[in-house]
Scaffold this motif. Structure first.
Motif, mmCIF file in Angstrom:
data_model
loop_
_atom_site.group_PDB
_atom_site.id
_atom_site.type_symbol
_atom_site.label_atom_id
_atom_site.label_comp_id
_atom_site.label_asym_id
_atom_site.label_seq_id
_atom_site.Cartn_x
_atom_site.Cartn_y
_atom_site.Cartn_z
ATOM 1 N N ALA A 58 -6.743 3.557 3.212
ATOM 2 C CA ALA A 58 -6.578 2.224 3.319
ATOM 3 C C ALA A 58 -6.802 1.704 4.422
ATOM 4 O O ALA A 58 -5.961 0.402 4.711
ATOM 5 N N GLU A 99 -7.499 8.174 4.526
ATOM 6 C CA GLU A 99 -7.482 7.184 5.506
ATOM 7 C C GLU A 99 -8.974 5.988 5.290
ATOM 8 O O GLU A 99 -7.996 4.621 5.761
ATOM 9 N N ALA A 101 -4.033 4.018 9.793
ATOM 10 C CA ALA A 101 -4.772 2.572 9.286
ATOM 11 C C ALA A 101 -4.284 1.658 9.481
ATOM 12 O O ALA A 101 -5.267 0.220 9.283
ATOM 13 N N LEU A 104 1.585 5.125 0.360
ATOM 14 C CA LEU A 104 0.964 6.113 1.465
ATOM 15 C C LEU A 104 1.935 7.389 0.957
ATOM 16 O O LEU A 104 2.647 7.178 0.702
ATOM 17 N N ALA A 156 3.399 -1.182 4.034
ATOM 18 C CA ALA A 156 2.784 0.284 3.786
ATOM 19 C C ALA A 156 3.887 1.534 3.529
ATOM 20 O O ALA A 156 5.006 0.958 3.586
ATOM 21 N N LEU A 216 0.664 -1.477 -0.602
ATOM 22 C CA LEU A 216 0.059 0.037 0.213
ATOM 23 C C LEU A 216 0.813 1.486 0.300
ATOM 24 O O LEU A 216 1.606 1.425 0.790
#
Length: 359
Positions: free
Chosen positions: A169, A166, A199, A156, A185, A154
């Motif tokens: 996520a 958010e 998250a 971010l 992340a 993921l």
């Protein structure tokens, strides 16, 4: 370093000092029995280690594969397992798996990114990597699981910088955890790091370059049992390439995480990707990462754990990361003492991947 015949037999390594996770054993014998570590030396080819040091095969907790040439570069530097953070389409990834005698891989496959972040502008990144809202999370995670992703990546960004928000996520994390998949992340800024914590991701890769981690985020990392893979070699390379002064903050943040008891994993972010400001070389850069982790305050033994036992533990690879009977025969023989000088990990004499020798 060349690969020996792919036929796997039995080898007894005599007179080697084994890194056991804390220190070095007295000279002993380690048996390679096919693809695993055995106990019975009867009938084995005898190899005298002459007092050299035997490490578990190194694990790079953050790479980007560029093809079989990446695997070739990794194995000659003693990296026997690589945790890939982006490879797509699934057919390309499948072709790199299960190569006898080569670096073993796990992968996130296609990452999940936002529409306006830097990653959305990288050449060739698949359009279906973009998540527009939390309602898409379950289907996107299911698609990656079906394609063979071993965990979810993921990407971010700081709020307002174009990454997933958010809600999206958190939805990705929930969908992944429902399928027993870890979430890694990407977070290179302070805002993205806090978002990753909010998250509920499992592992945060990179370390912010725009300031030191606040004490509250460090406290949360420890209290909530998160894991850090700071990729210092990449952060230093980007700081140099872009003329930034933030690398001292990156080192200080890793020191704070380590002092708080947060598990630290060694990852290089090795890549050959267009559009990325720095390309750490596959294999060699993991040794540089170990050196930088020691600079940040880890002991040499802790740095070795960051590239062996800990990534195996936190990425769910119970068959590697230590030298013990029944474990996968991923081994690195080096001519030097890395506990006295971490640079000695570069002095490779021989590497075994699943029992197949390279020398």
């Amino acid at each position: 370093m060349t690969v020996d015949s792919p036929a796997i037999g039995k080898t007894a390594l005599h007179n080697v000092r084994v890194f056991d996770g804390h220190g070095l054993t007295a000279p002993t014998t380690v048996v390679i029995d096919g693809a695993v570590i055995g106990t019975d030396a009867d009938g084995a080819e005898s190899v005298d280690g002459h007092g050299a040091i035997l490490l578990p095969g190194l694990i790079d907790a953050h790479v980007h594969l560029a093809g079989t040439e990446s695997l070739d570069q990794l194995v000659v530097h003693g990296v026997t397992t690589a945790l890939d953070m982006t490879t797509f389409p699934p057919e390309r990834l499948a072709a790199l798996r299960n190569q006898p005698g080569s670096t073993d891989i796990r992968s996130a496959g296609t990452p999940i990114i936002g529409a306006g972040g830097m990653h959305a502008r990288l050449p060739g990144l698949a359009g279906h990597a973009v998540i527009d809202g939390p309602e898409q999370a379950e289907a996107m995670v299911a698609e990656r699981a079906a394609a063979g992703s071993d965990y979810i990546k993921l990407v971010l960004e700081a709020p307002g910088d174009g990454g997933p928000d958010e809600a999206a996520a958190k939805a990705v994390v929930a969908a992944a955890h429902a399928k027993d998949l870890r979430v890694v992340a990407h977070a290179t800024s302070l805002g993205a790091y806090t978002l990753a914590l909010d998250a509920g991701v499992d592992i945060i890769t990179h370390i912010p370059s725009d300031g030191q981690l606040p004490s509250e985020d460090v406290r949360r990392m420890a209290a909530e049992r998160r894991v850090a893979a700071p990729t210092l070699v990449m952060m230093q390379g980007i700081a140099t390439a872009l003329g930034r002064l933030g690398f001292a903050d990156s080192l200080a943040s890793v020191a704070s995480l380590h002092a708080a008891g947060v598990p630290i994993l060694a990852g290089s972010d090795a890549n050959a990707d267009e559009g990325v400001p720095f390309q750490p070389p596959h294999g060699d850069s993991l040794h540089r990462e170990l050196e930088l982790l020691v600079t940040a305050g880890l002991t040499p033994a802790e740095a070795l754990l960051a590239a062996t036992t800990l990534p195996a533990q936190y990425f769910g690879l119970p068959d590697r990361g230590t030298i013990a009977p029944g474990m996968r025969a991923d081994l690195v023989l080096i001519d030097g003492d890395p506990l006295a000088d971490i640079h000695a990990t570069r002095l490779l004499e021989r590497v075994w991947c699943g029992g197949i020798s390279h020398n």
